[in-house]
Design a protein around this motif. Structure first.
Motif, PDB file in Angstrom:
ATOM      1  N   THR A   1    -103.211  47.319 -13.925  1.00  0.00           N
ATOM      2  CA  THR A   1    -103.905  47.456 -15.201  1.00  0.00           C
ATOM      3  C   THR A   1    -103.128  48.363 -16.149  1.00  0.00           C
ATOM      4  OG1 THR A   1    -106.030  47.120 -14.105  1.00  0.00           O
ATOM      5  CG2 THR A   1    -106.079  48.114 -16.297  1.00  0.00           C
TER       6      THR A   1
ATOM      7  N   SER B   1     -97.086  37.538 -27.074  1.00  0.00           N
ATOM      8  CA  SER B   1     -97.521  37.711 -28.458  1.00  0.00           C
ATOM      9  C   SER B   1     -98.260  36.459 -28.910  1.00  0.00           C
ATOM     10  CB  SER B   1     -96.331  37.981 -29.370  1.00  0.00           C
ATOM     11  OG  SER B   1     -95.414  36.916 -29.304  1.00  0.00           O
TER      12      SER B   1
ATOM     13  N   ALA C   1     -97.157  47.345 -21.176  1.00  0.00           N
ATOM     14  CA  ALA C   1     -96.429  46.186 -21.691  1.00  0.00           C
ATOM     15  C   ALA C   1     -96.990  45.747 -23.039  1.00  0.00           C
ATOM     16  CB  ALA C   1     -96.487  45.034 -20.686  1.00  0.00           C
ATOM     17  N   GLU C   2     -98.313  45.773 -23.163  1.00  0.00           N
ATOM     18  CA  GLU C   2     -98.941  45.408 -24.437  1.00  0.00           C
ATOM     19  C   GLU C   2     -98.528  46.356 -25.556  1.00  0.00           C
ATOM     20  OE1 GLU C   2    -103.117  43.303 -23.168  1.00  0.00           O
ATOM     21  OE2 GLU C   2    -103.040  45.482 -23.151  1.00  0.00           O
ATOM     22  N   GLU C   3     -98.244  47.594 -25.206  1.00  0.00           N
ATOM     23  CA  GLU C   3     -97.826  48.585 -26.197  1.00  0.00           C
ATOM     24  C   GLU C   3     -96.327  48.504 -26.494  1.00  0.00           C
ATOM     25  OE1 GLU C   3     -99.135  52.315 -24.636  1.00  0.00           O
ATOM     26  OE2 GLU C   3    -101.245  51.890 -25.044  1.00  0.00           O
TER      27      GLU C   3
ATOM     28  N   VAL D   1     -99.880  46.626 -17.369  1.00  0.00           N
ATOM     29  CA  VAL D   1    -100.161  45.620 -18.396  1.00  0.00           C
ATOM     30  C   VAL D   1    -100.422  46.297 -19.732  1.00  0.00           C
ATOM     31  CG1 VAL D   1    -101.789  43.830 -19.139  1.00  0.00           C
ATOM     32  CG2 VAL D   1    -100.951  43.859 -16.783  1.00  0.00           C
ATOM     33  N   ARG D   2    -101.164  47.388 -19.713  1.00  0.00           N
ATOM     34  CA  ARG D   2    -101.437  48.136 -20.950  1.00  0.00           C
ATOM     35  C   ARG D   2    -100.137  48.631 -21.566  1.00  0.00           C
ATOM     36  NH1 ARG D   2    -101.459  52.862 -22.727  1.00  0.00           N
ATOM     37  NH2 ARG D   2    -101.162  53.907 -20.752  1.00  0.00           N
TER      38      ARG D   2
ATOM     39  N   GLU E   1     -94.299  41.616 -19.376  1.00  0.00           N
ATOM     40  CA  GLU E   1     -94.224  41.740 -20.826  1.00  0.00           C
ATOM     41  C   GLU E   1     -95.428  41.086 -21.465  1.00  0.00           C
ATOM     42  OE1 GLU E   1     -90.668  39.942 -22.254  1.00  0.00           O
ATOM     43  OE2 GLU E   1     -91.134  38.011 -21.394  1.00  0.00           O
ATOM     44  N   ALA E   2     -95.789  41.572 -22.627  1.00  0.00           N
ATOM     45  CA  ALA E   2     -96.942  41.039 -23.343  1.00  0.00           C
ATOM     46  C   ALA E   2     -96.591  39.685 -23.944  1.00  0.00           C
ATOM     47  CB  ALA E   2     -97.366  42.000 -24.449  1.00  0.00           C
TER      48      ALA E   2
END
Length: 84
Positions: A13, A41, A19-21, A16-17, A38-39
């Motif tokens: 978790t 987009s 990666a989103e940033e 993932v956070r 990686e996030a």
């Protein structure tokens, strides 16, 4: 950020956070990189609109000019309007 696969199991978790940033998260096995988190987009609204317009331009015209919609399914019914 490099992290081993076994350590990443308990921190998914958080990874993932990150990666989103925009943080680069590399998963390693025995010290060697094996995967990247990686996030994804989301496509922007104007990009989606451009794709939809391109699809519309390529689509065939709606309806057929030589077949009347009122008569297109007459073969399904008898003279009294009941199904055959």
């Amino acid at each position: 950020m490099d992290i081993s696969v076994s350590d990443a199991k308990g921190q998914l978790t958080e990874l993932v956070r990150l990666a989103e940033e925009g943080e680069e998260v590399i998963l390693t096995r025995h010290g060697k990189p094996v995967a990247r988190v990686e996030a994804i987009s989301a496509p922007r609204a104007k990009d989606r609109r451009a794709v939809m317009e391109a699809v519309r331009r390529q689509a065939p015209p709606k309806g057929l000019n030589d077949v009347s919609a009122a008569r297109s399914q007459d073969f399904l019914y008898d003279e009294d309007g009941l199904p055959r």
